[in-house]
Design an enzyme around this catalytic site. Structure first.
Site, PDB file in Angstrom:
ATOM      1  N   ARG A  61       0.820  -1.214   0.000  1.00  0.00           N
ATOM      2  CA  ARG A  61       0.000   0.000   0.000  1.00  0.00           C
ATOM      3  C   ARG A  61       0.853   1.262   0.000  1.00  0.00           C
ATOM      4  O   ARG A  61       0.454   2.302  -0.504  1.00  0.00           O
ATOM      5  CB  ARG A  61      -0.924  -0.029   1.219  1.00  0.00           C
ATOM      6  CG  ARG A  61      -1.802   1.160   1.294  1.00  0.00           C
ATOM      7  CD  ARG A  61      -2.840   1.207   2.419  1.00  0.00           C
ATOM      8  NE  ARG A  61      -2.956   0.173   3.367  1.00  0.00           N
ATOM      9  CZ  ARG A  61      -2.386   0.194   4.589  1.00  0.00           C
ATOM     10  NH1 ARG A  61      -1.615   1.182   4.956  1.00  0.00           N
ATOM     11  NH2 ARG A  61      -2.585  -0.796   5.420  1.00  0.00           N
ATOM     12  N   TYR A 114     -17.242  19.784  -9.314  1.00  0.00           N
ATOM     13  CA  TYR A 114     -17.722  18.419  -9.552  1.00  0.00           C
ATOM     14  C   TYR A 114     -18.701  18.024  -8.446  1.00  0.00           C
ATOM     15  O   TYR A 114     -18.372  18.104  -7.265  1.00  0.00           O
ATOM     16  CB  TYR A 114     -16.490  17.514  -9.554  1.00  0.00           C
ATOM     17  CG  TYR A 114     -16.711  16.048  -9.793  1.00  0.00           C
ATOM     18  CD1 TYR A 114     -17.252  15.582 -10.992  1.00  0.00           C
ATOM     19  CD2 TYR A 114     -16.318  15.110  -8.842  1.00  0.00           C
ATOM     20  CE1 TYR A 114     -17.410  14.229 -11.220  1.00  0.00           C
ATOM     21  CE2 TYR A 114     -16.467  13.751  -9.066  1.00  0.00           C
ATOM     22  CZ  TYR A 114     -17.016  13.317 -10.254  1.00  0.00           C
ATOM     23  OH  TYR A 114     -17.162  11.975 -10.471  1.00  0.00           O
ATOM     24  N   ASP A 186      -8.925  21.212  -8.785  1.00  0.00           N
ATOM     25  CA  ASP A 186      -9.190  20.013  -9.586  1.00  0.00           C
ATOM     26  C   ASP A 186      -8.791  20.351 -11.027  1.00  0.00           C
ATOM     27  O   ASP A 186      -9.402  21.194 -11.677  1.00  0.00           O
ATOM     28  CB  ASP A 186     -10.671  19.621  -9.493  1.00  0.00           C
ATOM     29  CG  ASP A 186     -10.977  18.303 -10.214  1.00  0.00           C
ATOM     30  OD1 ASP A 186     -10.306  18.008 -11.220  1.00  0.00           O
ATOM     31  OD2 ASP A 186     -11.900  17.590  -9.780  1.00  0.00           O
TER      32      ASP A 186
HETATM   33  C1  LIG Z   1     -14.591  12.261 -13.087  1.00  0.00           C
HETATM   34  C2  LIG Z   1     -14.133  13.397 -12.282  1.00  0.00           C
HETATM   35  C3  LIG Z   1     -13.705  13.204 -10.972  1.00  0.00           C
HETATM   36  C4  LIG Z   1     -13.806  11.877 -10.274  1.00  0.00           C
HETATM   37  O1  LIG Z   1     -13.004  10.887 -10.828  1.00  0.00           O
HETATM   38  P1  LIG Z   1     -13.364   9.343 -10.612  1.00  0.00           P
HETATM   39  O2  LIG Z   1     -12.113   8.658 -10.992  1.00  0.00           O
HETATM   40  O3  LIG Z   1     -14.536   9.061 -11.495  1.00  0.00           O
HETATM   41  O4  LIG Z   1     -13.690   9.159  -9.162  1.00  0.00           O
HETATM   42  C5  LIG Z   1     -13.234  14.294 -10.296  1.00  0.00           C
HETATM   43  N1  LIG Z   1     -13.189  15.516 -10.849  1.00  0.00           N
HETATM   44  C6  LIG Z   1     -13.596  15.731 -12.102  1.00  0.00           C
HETATM   45  C7  LIG Z   1     -13.517  17.109 -12.662  1.00  0.00           C
HETATM   46  C8  LIG Z   1     -14.087  14.685 -12.863  1.00  0.00           C
HETATM   47  O5  LIG Z   1     -14.524  14.913 -14.101  1.00  0.00           O
END
Ligand SMILES: *Cc1c(COP(=O)(O)O)cnc(C)c1O
Length: 395
Positions: A61, A114, A186
């Protein structure tokens, strides 16, 4: 790296770094790619080593040569101090938020973030005594007006989920610095190839590796890259939570990364071409794509980003659900489903009207998010044109 790694990777351009980052072929008998190290237990040769804490890998891990390869490659691209991998993009978000907050804290989250990030803030974080308020993506440096004595961090996503509002990340970073707050971004849409949050003042860059890094819709993966001051809290949170990426998923992420700049270039060009084509269609009310000249947020995009990707939205002129179904159900190349960033084109209806509280999104006609894949755009246009034809016929 190849045989003589004398040029520092940091002096090379992103596409080159995506190919060479995290590569140490001669640690693996010269094979171009590292092997998939499968394992939980890692053995120590003797008691001294076990007690010393000096062995590089100690447990599945916590790390493996494969994990290091992907972390190193991504960290170099983002220009961070430390990159860690998680089981999904959402886990990367929740791990990052949990790294910095405690009961009694307040955080600021973009109203355009998101939605599952929001669900986590309004659910688990709230239960733990952390209060979230949402801010308008246009706030910029004015966000200081929303700071409270207990505000710990600002969570941005740029451009916004589904509706693609740009944010002035450097301005948010300046605001955060006045109060020593952490700025989390993000960066899934642009990836580190087209935007570097840390270079623009953020402390944490979050990426759903599930999207463009993996790039083939065949794995879930999350990435968190931290600045120097965020590295320790992020690593500590990850280890306390026990989150980790799967072995196969890390390999697919590393494999995807090598061709990502090339794929992105194609997604970008094809995306702009499709967006312009849609903009000219009589059925389309407006296109939401920060990479299009004249669009909302284009100036910020041009200033801070070096490219766009294949994801954008359109709002259609009013049409009934029957008409929309006629259009979507008959599409042959565009698939309907969540996620994006793979080689294939996707289309999904969306409606943020019900949950956004600060930056309401209004649309009279259906709103659709498109991901433009690697198909030929002429075929994609024909698929959509036939869809509009069905829509008209169903009126
Ligand atoms: C899809 C997405 C996520 C989440 O990713 P997963 O791998 O599906 O959990 C987070 N932020 C944005 C902007 C996304 O488009």
């Amino acid at each position: 790296m190849g045989k003589s790694p004398t040029t520092p990777l940091s002096s090379l351009r992103p596409a080159t770094r995506a190919v060479h980052g995290g590569r140490h072929p001669f640690d693996h008998h010269g094979f171009v790619n590292p092997p998939v190290y499968r394992g939980s237990t890692v053995l120590f040769p003797d008691l001294d080593t076990l007690e010393s804490g000096n062995q590089r890998y100690t447990y599945g891990r916590r790390g493996s040569p494969l994990m290091s390869a992907l972390e190193e490659a991504l960290c170099g691209l983002e220009g961070g101090q430390r990159t860690v991998l998680t089981s999904s993009g959402l886990a990367a978000i929740t791990t990052s938020l949990l790294a910095f907050v405690e009961a009694g804290d307040h955080i600021l989250v973009a109203d355009t973030a998101y939605r599952p990030a929001r669900t986590f803030c309004d659910g688990m974080l709230k239960r733990m005594g952390v209060e979230t308020s949402y801010y308008h993506p246009d706030m910029g440096e004015g966000i200081t007006a929303l700071f409270r004595p207990n505000t710990r961090l600002v969570y941005a996503e740029c451009p916004g989920s589904q509706t693609f509002e740009m944010q002035d990340i450097p301005a948010l970073a300046r605001a955060c610095r006045t109060r020593d707050l952490y700025l989390l971004v993000d960066n899934t849409w642009a990836t580190a190839i087209y935007f570097k949050p840390l270079a623009h003042g953020a402390d944490v860059s979050i990426n759903a590796g599930t999207k463009y890094i993996v790039g083939h819709a065949d794995a879930m993966l999350g990435v968190v890259t931290a600045s120097e001051r965020a590295a320790k809290p992020i690593t500590k949170a990850l280890w306390e939570l026990g989150n980790c990426a799967g072995t196969e998923e890390m390999y697919l992420g590393l494999r995807g990364l090598r061709t990502m700049p090339l794929r992105l270039e194609r997604h970008w060009r094809a995306g702009v071409e499709m967006a312009e084509w849609l903009q000219a269609r009589p059925e389309v009310e407006r296109v939401l794509h920060p990479g299009l000249p004249g669009s909302v947020g284009h100036a910020i995009w041009k200033r801070d980003f070096t490219g766009a990707t294949g994801l954008f939205s359109v709002v259609l002129k009013p049409a009934s659900r029957t008409q929309l179904a006629a259009m979507l159900d008959g599409l042959e190349l565009f698939g309907m489903g969540w996620s994006w960033g793979g080689y294939e084109s996707l289309i999904v209806p969306f409606d943020p009207v019900g949950y956004r509280t600060i930056a309401p999104f209004t649309h009279e006609g259906p709103a659709l998010r498109l991901h433009i894949g690697l198909e030929d755009t002429a075929d994609l246009q024909a698929d959509l044109a036939a869809g509009f034809e069905r829509m008209r016929a169903a009126a």
